[in-house]
Write a protein that holds these residues in place. Structure first.
Motif, PDB file in Angstrom:
ATOM      1  N   LEU A  90       1.011  -0.780  -0.164  1.00  0.00           N
ATOM      2  CA  LEU A  90      -0.334  -0.308   0.106  1.00  0.00           C
ATOM      3  C   LEU A  90       1.316   1.101   0.414  1.00  0.00           C
ATOM      4  O   LEU A  90       0.517   2.307  -0.712  1.00  0.00           O
ATOM      5  CB  LEU A  90      -1.131   0.228   1.807  1.00  0.00           C
ATOM      6  N   PHE A 136      -7.268  -3.091   8.983  1.00  0.00           N
ATOM      7  CA  PHE A 136      -7.175  -1.950   9.028  1.00  0.00           C
ATOM      8  C   PHE A 136      -7.318  -0.798  10.930  1.00  0.00           C
ATOM      9  O   PHE A 136      -8.361  -1.870  11.134  1.00  0.00           O
ATOM     10  CB  PHE A 136      -7.823  -0.950   8.151  1.00  0.00           C
ATOM     11  N   ASN A 183     -15.916   0.120   9.828  1.00  0.00           N
ATOM     12  CA  ASN A 183     -15.810   1.953   8.958  1.00  0.00           C
ATOM     13  C   ASN A 183     -15.633   2.450   7.050  1.00  0.00           C
ATOM     14  O   ASN A 183     -15.704   2.855   6.502  1.00  0.00           O
ATOM     15  CB  ASN A 183     -14.653   3.114   9.326  1.00  0.00           C
ATOM     16  N   LYS A 184     -15.244   0.622   7.280  1.00  0.00           N
ATOM     17  CA  LYS A 184     -14.673   0.914   6.045  1.00  0.00           C
ATOM     18  C   LYS A 184     -15.972   0.302   4.521  1.00  0.00           C
ATOM     19  O   LYS A 184     -15.993  -0.637   3.710  1.00  0.00           O
ATOM     20  CB  LYS A 184     -13.334  -0.148   5.338  1.00  0.00           C
ATOM     21  N   LEU A 185     -16.707  -0.775   5.589  1.00  0.00           N
ATOM     22  CA  LEU A 185     -18.111  -1.468   5.122  1.00  0.00           C
ATOM     23  C   LEU A 185     -18.975  -0.700   4.470  1.00  0.00           C
ATOM     24  O   LEU A 185     -19.137   0.737   4.810  1.00  0.00           O
ATOM     25  CB  LEU A 185     -19.034  -2.197   6.517  1.00  0.00           C
ATOM     26  N   GLU A 229      -9.940  10.385   5.511  1.00  0.00           N
ATOM     27  CA  GLU A 229     -10.461   9.987   5.498  1.00  0.00           C
ATOM     28  C   GLU A 229     -10.314   9.004   4.342  1.00  0.00           C
ATOM     29  O   GLU A 229     -10.861   7.394   4.839  1.00  0.00           O
ATOM     30  CB  GLU A 229     -11.772  10.177   6.277  1.00  0.00           C
ATOM     31  N   LYS A 270      -7.637   6.566   4.319  1.00  0.00           N
ATOM     32  CA  LYS A 270      -7.622   5.431   4.926  1.00  0.00           C
ATOM     33  C   LYS A 270      -8.723   4.274   4.169  1.00  0.00           C
ATOM     34  O   LYS A 270      -8.004   2.799   3.829  1.00  0.00           O
ATOM     35  CB  LYS A 270      -7.860   5.786   6.187  1.00  0.00           C
ATOM     36  N   ASP A 309      -7.612   3.018   1.021  1.00  0.00           N
ATOM     37  CA  ASP A 309      -6.534   1.490   1.396  1.00  0.00           C
ATOM     38  C   ASP A 309      -6.559   0.529   2.150  1.00  0.00           C
ATOM     39  O   ASP A 309      -6.841  -0.655   1.385  1.00  0.00           O
ATOM     40  CB  ASP A 309      -5.409   1.968   2.064  1.00  0.00           C
ATOM     41  N   ALA A 310      -8.428   1.387   3.179  1.00  0.00           N
ATOM     42  CA  ALA A 310      -8.231  -0.521   3.550  1.00  0.00           C
ATOM     43  C   ALA A 310      -8.638  -1.287   1.718  1.00  0.00           C
ATOM     44  O   ALA A 310      -9.292  -2.166   2.076  1.00  0.00           O
ATOM     45  CB  ALA A 310      -9.553  -0.223   4.636  1.00  0.00           C
ATOM     46  N   ILE A 341     -19.123   5.522   0.172  1.00  0.00           N
ATOM     47  CA  ILE A 341     -20.182   5.254   1.246  1.00  0.00           C
ATOM     48  C   ILE A 341     -19.498   5.553   2.079  1.00  0.00           C
ATOM     49  O   ILE A 341     -20.648   6.004   3.484  1.00  0.00           O
ATOM     50  CB  ILE A 341     -21.279   4.220   0.270  1.00  0.00           C
ATOM     51  N   PRO A 342     -18.589   4.127   2.902  1.00  0.00           N
ATOM     52  CA  PRO A 342     -18.105   5.080   3.959  1.00  0.00           C
ATOM     53  C   PRO A 342     -17.511   6.492   3.893  1.00  0.00           C
ATOM     54  O   PRO A 342     -17.427   6.805   5.207  1.00  0.00           O
ATOM     55  CB  PRO A 342     -16.259   3.762   3.741  1.00  0.00           C
ATOM     56  N   VAL A 345     -20.984   7.871   5.391  1.00  0.00           N
ATOM     57  CA  VAL A 345     -21.097   7.825   7.123  1.00  0.00           C
ATOM     58  C   VAL A 345     -20.550   8.354   7.545  1.00  0.00           C
ATOM     59  O   VAL A 345     -21.020   8.838   8.540  1.00  0.00           O
ATOM     60  CB  VAL A 345     -21.002   5.873   6.411  1.00  0.00           C
TER      61      VAL A 345
END
Lengths: 292, 264
Positions: A56, A91, A96-98, B173, B176, B179-180, B205-206, B209
């Motif tokens: 990454l 992470f 928070n990434k769903l 944000e 991040k 990256d995820a 979407i994230p 939110v």
């Protein structure tokens, strides 16, 4: 699948007035099937370090070898999928990434991206949701209806569904209650012991380090300060304090006992089991002495 | 996100950095007006002389301004092409059907390009040398007179400063989240258009939110501390109009007067 860092330096925002070096000359090795904990206070470069392991972020100089595949500054951003499938990464605050409509779709997202067939990805989703300790009727619900702890498990399942050989977890228990923390750590331990996955855990919980890890990497200001077993790292108390690191609670407790006159001849116990065994031994010795 | 220059502040100690944000805002607006008055070679020379000396005075390297132009490059190219093809008048160099390249068309294309450059560079100078919250404070002060007609100046300023305050947070944000999702096998910025559009969903979407969650957290925190608007709050950092501000303003006014004389 071992990971080796070779003279890795990393700069954020290279060649700009904001340039700043986040990693200094990192050399280390993470062996297959090992459980490595990475500790260090906030801003010490832990997260930057682990993000190098699945490209990454790429080293500014030096190289990383992940199972025979080299990552250097010139590594192209294409064809990294194989690497990222092998080195899964959870992470901080993964919930928070769903984004998908249903839990099942979200868990299937990774495997589908990595080219797994639809049927197999679905099977993985069903299997993994169970494995992280959730009911299977959750599969058709929206991830946004779930509680924080449940969302985190769904997110972890989403990474595990791609079946990575190496799993990186960046503070996976942050913000969870003690029970949730325990459950997540037990899950990680199970993945390590039963499926032989290589685990790399970034954490502030020294108890977890003492209990689960077999190798500890201590980071400070972008440098590796120490690599060794938990025993080696937690033996030098002054050194730990100098680097703003805490001792595991059990060890702290053992030190207060030492001050009251107790002695631990071999080494300070790191977790409850070691403490209990050590105490039993000593009580036993004294007891038998009186009898004799 | 490293390449994103718009709205970024570069710390410094120069004359321009130390100016009152109100002065900088007024001067920037005045300058943009001037740009639209310029209509011959001499007047553009004047406009760019003023602009470039301001940039040099700020001590910010020119590279940042070039980076600031990049996101708008396509808009500029498109406008220039339209001007060249459809501008009429003067000597005709080439024509095909109702499309023609004329002397007037080329000249006005060059002028429009110069106007674009001047305006973008001036606004980049403003944002590079002024902290976002200072800009918000400046706007609030400048709009104060509108209070007389019950315009909600304070609310507007609060909205503006909250929005500016959260640009970097949301950028972090977004990085991040990207990256995820990359770790889950998403390739941002590759593949066909359809593929690219698909990658937007797991990012947006994230991000939405989290933005909504943050907004409601802030609202609750403000309410908990008894926030109400229209209370005539004082400021921790007060804006101070100094001699430098008047001098800079004066120089621009003089430049404006000169421009009125040399334009056609």
């Amino acid at each position: 699948m071992s990971i080796t860092f070779n003279k890795v330096n990393y700069f954020y925002q290279m060649n700009s007035p904001f340039q700043h070096q986040a990693l200094h000359d990192i050399n280390l090795e993470i062996k297959d099937h090992s459980f490595t904990a990475i500790i260090g206070h906030t801003g010490s470069g832990k997260s930057t370090l682990v993000q190098q392991m699945n490209a990454l972020l790429k080293p500014s100089t030096g190289f990383i070898d992940v199972d025979g595949r080299q990552i250097t500054a010139d590594t192209s951003n294409k064809n990294l999928k194989v690497l990222r499938q092998h080195v899964g990464m959870v992470f901080q605050f993964p919930e928070n990434k769903l984004f998908e409509e249903t839990v099942k779709k979200d868990v299937m997202f990774g495997p589908l991206n990595f080219g797994m067939g639809e049927a197999k990805a679905e099977a993985q989703a069903i299997k993994l949701v169970k494995e992280v300790g959730l009911d299977s009727d959750i599969l058709e619900r929206s991830p946004f209806e779930l509680s924080g702890g449940q969302m985190r498990r769904v997110a972890i399942a989403g990474v595990l569904a791609s079946d990575p050989q190496t799993l990186i977890l960046d503070e996976p228990t942050a913000g969870l209650d003690p029970r949730g923390r325990n459950e997540i750590m037990e899950l990680v331990q199970k993945l390590h012991q039963e499926q032989g996955k290589t685990i790399i855990l970034v954490t502030h919980q020294m108890e977890d380090v003492a209990k689960y890890a077999d190798q500890v990497i201590v980071m400070d200001e972008g440098q590796v300060e120490k690599i060794g077993s938990p025993q080696e790292v937690f033996s030098n108390i002054e050194w730990l304090q100098k680097h703003h690191l805490e001792l595991p609670q059990t060890t702290q407790f053992a030190i207060s006992m030492q001050k009251k006159g107790f002695s631990f001849p071999d080494h300070l116990p790191l977790n409850e089991d070691e403490l209990a065994i050590e105490l039993a031994k000593q009580i036993d010795v004294e007891g038998s002495g009186e009898l004799g | 996100m490293d390449k994103f220059i718009f709205g970024r502040f570069i710390p410094g100690e120069s004359w321009v950095h130390k100016m009152d944000p109100r002065a900088k805002l007024l001067i920037s607006f005045f300058f943009i007006l001037l740009v639209f008055f310029a209509n011959n070679v001499m007047s553009y020379v004047l406009v760019f002389a003023v602009l470039i000396s301001s940039i040099l005075l700020s001590g910010v390297s020119l590279g940042f301004f070039i980076k600031g132009i990049r996101p708008l490059l396509w808009l500029m190219v498109f406008t220039v092409i339209i001007q060249i093809l459809f501008g009429a008048g003067g000597h005709v160099y080439w024509s095909w059907g109702w499309i023609s390249i004329t002397q007037q068309g080329v000249i006005s294309a060059v002028y429009i390009l110069l106007r674009f450059l001047a305006i973008i560079m001036m606004s980049t100078l403003l944002t590079l040398t002024t902290q976002p919250l200072q800009i918000a404070d400046g706007v609030e002060e400048l709009l104060k007179p509108l209070k007389k007609i019950h315009f909600p100046v304070e609310t507007l300023a609060l909205m503006l400063s909250l929005a500016l305050r959260f640009v970097p947070t949301l950028m972090d944000e977004a990085t991040k989240i990207m990256d995820a999702q990359r770790a889950r096998g998403v390739d941002f910025g590759s593949g066909g258009v359809k593929q690219q559009v698909k990658t937007v969903v797991p990012l947006l979407i994230p991000l939405f939110v989290s933005a909504f969650n943050r907004a409601s957290d802030i609202a609750i925190a403000m309410e908990a501390r008894g926030y109400k608007d229209g209370l005539n709050r004082t400021k921790y950092r007060e804006l101070r109009w100094r001699k430098q501000d008047s001098i800079s303003g004066l120089i621009y006014v003089v430049a404006g007067v000169v421009l009125l004389f040399i334009r056609n």
